[in-house]
Write a protein that holds these residues in place. Sequence first.
Motif, PDB file in Angstrom:
ATOM      1  N   ASN A 139       0.818  -1.217   0.000  1.00 25.00           N
ATOM      2  CA  ASN A 139       0.000   0.000   0.000  1.00 25.00           C
ATOM      3  C   ASN A 139       0.849   1.263   0.000  1.00 25.00           C
ATOM      4  O   ASN A 139       0.539   2.224  -0.698  1.00 25.00           O
TER       5      ASN A 139
ATOM      6  N   ALA B 175       1.030   3.961  -3.033  1.00 26.43           N
ATOM      7  CA  ALA B 175       0.717   5.369  -2.782  1.00 26.43           C
ATOM      8  C   ALA B 175       1.858   6.272  -3.256  1.00 26.43           C
ATOM      9  O   ALA B 175       1.618   7.300  -3.907  1.00 26.43           O
TER      10      ALA B 175
ATOM     11  N   ALA C   2      -4.800   4.093  -1.454  1.00 29.94           N
ATOM     12  CA  ALA C   2      -4.263   3.291  -0.347  1.00 29.94           C
ATOM     13  C   ALA C   2      -5.384   2.839   0.598  1.00 29.94           C
ATOM     14  O   ALA C   2      -5.387   1.700   1.074  1.00 29.94           O
TER      15      ALA C   2
END
Length: 194
Positions: free
Chosen positions: A45, A49, A147
Amino acid sequence: MDEMLPFFGYCLLMSGTPGPNNMMLVASGAHHGYRRTLPAILGINTGNAVQTFATCMGLGALFVAWPLLHEALRLGGTLYMLVLAWRLAASPVVHDRPPQRLSFAEAALFQAVNPKSWVRSITIASVFMPAQLSLPAGALLVSGIGAAIGFPCVSMWALFGAAIGRLLSSPARRRAFNVIMAASLALLALLLLR
């Protein structure tokens, strides 16, 4: 908010469908459980991002200007996924030595060579950037939303792995699982190469 609904759907689709990240998380969840797979989930994640933010801020323009750079990255990502598939297939199957799990940093850095992550980031930068916000604010918004949507999606893959991990009580079953997951990852790598 209505303008963002297609973006939410796109993030859900890209995070929830099979891909290199999710195949690795199933394998890690099966061998290590959800809690020990959590650093890889967070790494994926975070890497997504950062990649999305950088692409929205202009990195994607480099790929448009130099398509050869994009091809080199795609080839490198495919080769790296094949190496990961080999590592998984060749890993020992005894219970006291499960396959090595991805660390937070390895999972985050993997996004740089993951072709599906690049497709996701470039699509977000070119299609879903909010025009009414400044470039940094828009990039931060879509990165954060991606995210937030991605975390539960990739977590489900790790939880699925943890659930089927209970069925892998014998070395023969673990070997078969490792080979199936490695073959799936290798096939995905080759499909993304097309």
